[in-house]
Design an enzyme around this catalytic site. Structure first.
Site, PDB file in Angstrom:
ATOM      1  N   ASN A 192       0.838  -1.194   0.000  1.00  0.00           N
ATOM      2  CA  ASN A 192       0.000   0.000   0.000  1.00  0.00           C
ATOM      3  C   ASN A 192       0.867   1.234   0.000  1.00  0.00           C
ATOM      4  O   ASN A 192       1.977   1.242   0.530  1.00  0.00           O
ATOM      5  CB  ASN A 192      -0.962   0.007   1.189  1.00  0.00           C
ATOM      6  N   ASN A 205       4.079   7.326  14.636  1.00  0.00           N
ATOM      7  CA  ASN A 205       4.371   6.670  13.363  1.00  0.00           C
ATOM      8  C   ASN A 205       5.662   7.250  12.807  1.00  0.00           C
ATOM      9  O   ASN A 205       5.645   8.108  11.944  1.00  0.00           O
ATOM     10  CB  ASN A 205       3.189   6.877  12.411  1.00  0.00           C
ATOM     11  N   CYS A 220       6.325   5.358   8.624  1.00  0.00           N
ATOM     12  CA  CYS A 220       5.510   5.178   7.415  1.00  0.00           C
ATOM     13  C   CYS A 220       6.377   5.337   6.181  1.00  0.00           C
ATOM     14  O   CYS A 220       7.015   6.369   5.985  1.00  0.00           O
ATOM     15  CB  CYS A 220       4.379   6.188   7.366  1.00  0.00           C
TER      16      CYS A 220
HETATM   17  C1  LIG Z   1      -3.669   0.234   3.931  1.00  0.00           C
HETATM   18  C2  LIG Z   1      -2.740   0.406   5.095  1.00  0.00           C
HETATM   19  C3  LIG Z   1      -2.592   1.656   5.692  1.00  0.00           C
HETATM   20  C4  LIG Z   1      -1.748   1.828   6.769  1.00  0.00           C
HETATM   21  N1  LIG Z   1      -1.644   3.047   7.369  1.00  0.00           N
HETATM   22  C5  LIG Z   1      -0.865   3.203   8.478  1.00  0.00           C
HETATM   23  C6  LIG Z   1      -0.819   4.443   9.192  1.00  0.00           C
HETATM   24  O1  LIG Z   1      -1.510   5.405   8.853  1.00  0.00           O
HETATM   25  N2  LIG Z   1       0.000   4.531  10.282  1.00  0.00           N
HETATM   26  C7  LIG Z   1       0.752   3.465  10.701  1.00  0.00           C
HETATM   27  O2  LIG Z   1       1.484   3.593  11.684  1.00  0.00           O
HETATM   28  N3  LIG Z   1       0.700   2.271  10.061  1.00  0.00           N
HETATM   29  C8  LIG Z   1      -0.088   2.112   8.966  1.00  0.00           C
HETATM   30  N4  LIG Z   1      -0.140   0.900   8.322  1.00  0.00           N
HETATM   31  C9  LIG Z   1       0.670  -0.212   8.839  1.00  0.00           C
HETATM   32  C10 LIG Z   1      -0.174  -1.141   9.724  1.00  0.00           C
HETATM   33  O3  LIG Z   1      -0.661  -0.448  10.838  1.00  0.00           O
HETATM   34  C11 LIG Z   1       0.661  -2.337  10.175  1.00  0.00           C
HETATM   35  O4  LIG Z   1       1.776  -1.878  10.904  1.00  0.00           O
HETATM   36  C12 LIG Z   1       1.165  -3.183   9.025  1.00  0.00           C
HETATM   37  O5  LIG Z   1       0.220  -3.205   7.992  1.00  0.00           O
HETATM   38  C13 LIG Z   1       1.479  -4.627   9.448  1.00  0.00           C
HETATM   39  O6  LIG Z   1       0.361  -5.261  10.012  1.00  0.00           O
HETATM   40  P1  LIG Z   1      -0.666  -6.184   9.166  1.00  0.00           P
HETATM   41  O7  LIG Z   1       0.149  -7.176   8.433  1.00  0.00           O
HETATM   42  O8  LIG Z   1      -1.574  -6.784  10.185  1.00  0.00           O
HETATM   43  O9  LIG Z   1      -1.388  -5.258   8.256  1.00  0.00           O
HETATM   44  C14 LIG Z   1      -0.996   0.725   7.243  1.00  0.00           C
HETATM   45  C15 LIG Z   1      -1.141  -0.520   6.646  1.00  0.00           C
HETATM   46  C16 LIG Z   1      -1.999  -0.702   5.586  1.00  0.00           C
HETATM   47  C17 LIG Z   1      -2.128  -2.068   4.972  1.00  0.00           C
END
Ligand SMILES: Cc1cc2nc3c(=O)[nH]c(=O)nc-3n(C[C@H](O)[C@H](O)[C@H](O)COP(=O)(O)O)c2cc1C
Ligand SMILES: Cc1cc2nc3c(=O)[nH]c(=O)nc-3n(C[C@H](O)[C@H](O)[C@H](O)COP(=O)(O)OP(=O)(O)OC[C@H]3O[C@@H](n4cnc5c(N)ncnc54)[C@H](O)[C@@H]3O)c2cc1C
Ligand SMILES: Cc1cc2nc3c(=O)[nH]c(=O)nc-3n(C[C@H](O)[C@H](O)[C@H](O)COP(=O)(O)OP(=O)(O)OC[C@H]3O[C@@H](n4cnc5c(N)ncnc54)[C@H](O)[C@@H]3O)c2cc1C
Ligand SMILES: Cc1cc2nc3c(=O)[nH]c(=O)nc-3n(C[C@H](O)[C@H](O)[C@H](O)COP(=O)(O)O)c2cc1C
Ligand code: FES
Ligand code: FES
Lengths: 264, 306, 306, 264
Positions: free
Chosen positions: C70, C128, C131
């Site tokens: 993403n 964060n 990112c």
């Molecule tokens: C579509 C999307 C948007 C995300 N936006 C943020 C965000 O705004 N801030 C943040 O700290 N992490 C963001 N993340 C990271 C997730 O919080 C998480 O750390 C990462 O996706 C790994 O976990 P998962 O495999 O369960 O998704 C985002 C992840 C995805 C997939």
């Protein structure tokens, strides 16, 4: 066999499922149409079977022993242990199964009238069944089968009527209340065979090996180490050897002389 | 038009860009039961050390979502055995032989390079500065620029063979590592080796691998590998061998368009030991379909403004 | 025995360890259409910035093997909008609210922390620093110890709220980053954010994401995340929120056994927005089956000699 | 609708496949038994359908429009575009399909006797077909369909007999040699409708939008942006707006007033 040349029959096949029947709780017997494997496989050899549609997840093939071979078909017995075997156990007649095989080193064939004992635990009965059907003189064979409980004893066709068959269950729900190794200990007392062939869970194999090594009876065990490739290229399936170091279950095994293996 | 799939890898010319990766094809003999090695661009044999290594206790492998962890621990019979027992057969197979070497010290890398310099039939050396599964040496070199540079130049001085430094992805800045290797004399770079990972069986609370951690490979890591190849290709001028999760021509094309000159197939061989042939065929089809005469024309051809 | 699923996260006590991850649950309203937010341990809302951000152009997402990329680019309406329009509704939902904040400068992190310190209903702030999808700020902070430390202490000084620093996995040494955050005053750590990745469409030769690179998440990255949680848990004493590829209780258990106090579900919500409930139920089943009274007893309970 | 409360009918369903028929080259029409969706879905809404067995790979659901709704069943038309749609298109009668829905904002219903034109490209005909069947007075409707070639025109039951139907193919193999937008241009000259509804590939939608905006005819388009969640939580499905910024195709869309969208 010249280096780098494929072993007999070894190839990549797409085999059609002819039948799929239940043989115990969570155990399915699948008959696959695969004449080349049926004609070349040796008891103790295995197949590497693709369990995913796309091949990306689950990524790896699953090793499954040949449980019987007849003209154009082979049987396999699948115990549902996780996601991969679950997918495989659900294949319906008519479906196609992608496999590599036959792979690995099988059992040494006994002499024509040599008395032998086959000791199987749970799904470990599969390769022993194949061995049994390939013997010239099944009358000299004892088959000692163990399982946790009655419902988990694979009822493979051709086994039930057998004269030399003895059953053990951990909970006593059928046959001897105890293990297949107990049964073997008894047999070794009364009427020791020349050779013992064993396949099943690690603790059972260790017990069987110990018994046979003590009494200097030739014993071959089929080991189930986790595999990645199954064809000898990754070194993933390490089996610790009595003499030190490791060999590959998929290549030097899965069948080993019990004395060669380092038992914990 | 017959598409020209040959590629240049520094001083080497390969008949096609599809190689098989170190640790995933042994020393070629077992793979040769499934496909002619001469269909490959090159073979990179299992990581070879100065002395024989027993490797790690089992379990050594565990499957993960679209990937796998391994902790083989560089089991091999040592460089002398390679030279005496494996190279003679391999030399007959009509395929360029790249030997992946792993030292526990900088000196061992130099020694390995020196020994192999005299071994007939070796086309190039790949320096495994990045294996996460051995304690001494191994990854430690691969995650700092001085380690990468020292190992590369030690090997460089010890041999006239082309040197390929294989980089670890477990770093903050892959470009920095790539530059260090190139500045120290690497003729080419391989990327990536495995990502350090771990899995646990909740029922037993034990790690899935006896070694606790292991290297993650397979389709799961492909996006990371493609990204790193792209970053490095824009920063250095030496050819790049891209790998990580390739099993189809489309995957190989991602790496080539990102900037790789050649690719390696590792874990993909486990599901299908013949997939290198399909990848070569797929590349040829693609080139015909898109009217590309030389594969090199596609290298780094990403359409994107940065 | 009724298993006690409550966990302590520094000064916070959560009714269970299952949270939803920033960027994957918006600001809660849409998710509440699928499950009561009160079933969660906490909600971590979308990364919030000082001023509204439009985010990146599409395509912003691409599926990869057992994962996804993403590059949303932190689209959000800014912190004022959060306080005025989103927090009032969220406060009614009986769930601890953790606000994920992202500054372009250290000063912006401090300013965000200051503004949210006065906002009623905020249980904690998640920084964060990691990112990968914004140019200024973003990952730059998360990949060096000084960046992590500066951002953490700036936020620490600006608020009395608990501070959770969310670490990037795109580093050589995650333990070093964790120590920097803890030394600078973090009450807890979240790991991991996404791995930097990339995918290419061979037919068009264009990157699959308009932003070229993006963050890799989902099951594919779980082995890397579990490994990092394990490494960090053995090195620092603050509680850890583990995330990366969780969608079932067994996955959550891997993280807890590796040393996490709580977990977050991100990408898992996309395939099944109700999976947090199944994870909580599965954890309870597991505890009953294994006779574990308090979930805390399982934390870091890996059976392995190192 | 109160905040946080599910929209009408919106839920997680497991629907059985009743039938699966071919409607064009690489296009399958699946009928799914799902009374709740059948009774609540509005034309233009979509479903998020799981396409993997295990849910790990392919990881994400696939957005597919509702193409018709009758009592207890809904139709979908699936064009095989890649791995996910390929898996879905193979589902056999009796199989179960896991879906979330109905999702998104549908078309605005026209006035009872308002003359309308539906402009569809390829599989874009699916939601328009649903809209058509929901209209009080289909006699005032023109349906303009385009496809690359004759074999790719989805033959959805109920469309073929229609009086107001006009076809265009890029290669002239059926109907007008050209695009559905060409057909619309003609209609706008001779007998302009009050409203235009369009669904299909981006270039077609852009052309239709331009035509309608010029002539100040109300036009709604259904957009296909890539989606991750489909339920509004990930911000993945960004649609650029004429007024600046982005909205979510899965939530503020997939149906938009053509004037609201920023066309390239
Ligand atoms: C579509 C999307 C948007 C995300 N936006 C943020 C965000 O705004 N801030 C943040 O700290 N992490 C963001 N993340 C990271 C997730 O919080 C998480 O750390 C990462 O996706 C790994 O976990 P998962 O495999 O369960 O998704 C985002 C992840 C995805 C997939
Ligand atoms: C040479 C050989 C022959 C075999 N023959 C048969 C057979 O005839 N019938 C049969 O049902 N099973 C057989 N097995 C075991 C079978 O391969 C595993 O049960 C299967 O790979 C597990 O895959 P899964 O996806 O279902 O389980 P996973 O979800 O991957 O794992 C479930 C459990 O199975 C264990 N496991 C995983 N891989 C193996 C493996 N290769 N060997 C042993 N345990 C494993 C795991 O540690 C885990 O505890 C054989 C294994 C080997 C090595
Ligand atoms: C609201 C909405 C409604 C849709 N309705 C239908 C329908 O009724 N019938 C139908 O057949 N298809 C429909 N689509 C398109 C369908 O969702 C995609 O074709 C599908 O997701 C592609 O998945 P795949 O795994 O087959 O292809 P992939 O292998 O993932 O990709 C193949 C190609 O499809 C493109 N693609 C991937 N995802 C999407 C997407 N979400 N939208 C458009 N293109 C995409 C990719 O860029 C790629 O070029 C709809 C899409 C949206 C957003
Ligand atoms: C079982 C296994 C063993 C490996 N052994 C080596 C090795 O000895 N030397 C090395 O440089 N890389 C080794 N690797 C890493 C691969 O060569 C490759 O870099 C990595 O697996 C990523 O590619 P893939 O996804 O195609 O496997 C090994 C990988 C696997 C899976
Ligand atoms: S499983 Fe790969 S060598 Fe045996
Ligand atoms: S697809 Fe996730 S917000 Fe639209």
């Amino acid at each position: 066999m010249s280096e780098g040349a494929p072993r007999p029959g070894q190839d990549h096949y797409v085999a059609q499922v002819r039948t799929n029947i239940g043989v115990a709780d969570g155990h399915r017997l699948l008959t696959l149409i695969c004449p080349e494997v049926a004609q070349t496989a040796v008891p103790g050899q295995f197949l590497q079977i693709r369990v995913s549609v796309s091949g990306q997840d689950p990524l790896l093939r699953r090793p499954i022993c040949v449980a019987a071979a007849r003209e154009d078909e082979v049987d396999i017995v699948v115990r549902v242990a996780g996601r991969g075997t679950d997918l495989l156990a659900r294949e319906t007649p008519g479906a196609f199964v992608d496999l590599l095989g036959p792979l690995g080193r099988g059992f040494t064939r006994p002499g024509r009238h040599e008395p032998v004992a086959l000791v199987g635990g749970g799904v470990g009965v599969a390769p022993l069944h194949f061995l049994l059907t390939s013997l010239a003189d099944p009358s000299r064979v004892r088959v000692l089968l163990g399982a946790r409980t009655r419902a988990l004893l694979p009822r493979q066709p051709g086994l039930s009527g057998l004269e030399g068959l003895r059953i053990a269950t951990d909970d006593g729900s059928e046959g001897h209340h105890g293990t297949a190794a107990d049964l073997l200990a008894g047999v070794l007392e009364t009427d020791p065979p020349h050779r013992v062939y064993a396949c099943g869970p690690q603790p059972m194999l260790a017990a069987v090996a110990r018994l046979c090594i003590q009494r200097r009876i030739v014993c071959e065990v089929s080991l189930e180490e986790r595999m990645a490739c199954g064809i000898g290229v990754c070194m993933g399936c390490a089996v610790p050897m009595a003499g030190g170091g490791y060999t590959r279950a998929c290549r030097e095994g899965p069948v080993y002389d019990a004395r060669a293996v380092k038992w914990e | 038009m017959t598409p020209d799939l040959s590629v240049r890898l520094g001083p080497l010319t390969l008949r096609n860009p599809v190689m098989v990766a170190s640790g995933c094809c042994g020393f070629g003999q077992e793979l040769a039961e499934w496909m002619p090695l001469s269909a490959l661009g090159a073979i990179v044999v299992k990581g070879t050390t100065l002395r024989p290594r027993r490797g790690n206790p089992p379990p050594r492998v565990w499957e993960t979502p679209a990937g796998m962890l391994n902790a083989i621990g560089l089991q091999n019979d040592g460089v002398q055995d390679l030279i005496e027992h494996k190279l003679p057969w391999l030399r007959e197979q009509d395929v360029p032989i790249i030997v992946n070497i792993a030292g526990e010290t900088v000196g061992e890398f130099a020694e390995l390079a020196r020994v192999l310099d005299r071994a007939p039939g070796v086309a190039a050396l790949e320096l495994n500065v990045s294996c996460p599964n051995v304690r001494a040496g191994g990854m430690q070199f691969g995650v700092c620029t001085t380690g990468v540079a020292e190992v590369t130049s030690a090997a460089r001085e010890a041999t006239r063979l082309p040197i390929i430094t294989k980089l670890s992805p477990n770093v903050t800045d892959i470009v920095e590592m790539a530059r260090a290797a190139v500045d120290a004399g690497a003729d080419a770079l391989s990327l990536i080796n495995t990502l350090l990972g771990m899995a646990i069986d909740p029922e037993t609370r034990r790690p899935r691998l006896a070694n606790i951690t292991g290297g993650l490979s397979g389709p799961a890591v492909r996006p990371v590998a493609v990204r790193m190849v792209w970053q490095v290709a824009r920063a250095v001028r030496v050819p790049i061998i891209g790998l990580g999760g390739i099993s189809r021509a489309e995957h190989a094309l991602e790496f080539i368009i990102a900037g790789a000159s050649a690719v390696c197939i590792g874990t993909g061989l486990f599901a299908d030991p013949r997939c290198p042939i399909a990848v070569v065929d797929g590349l040829r089809d693609y080139m015909e379909r898109h009217g590309i005469e030389r594969l090199g024309d596609l290298r780094g051809a990403l359409e994107a403004a940065v």
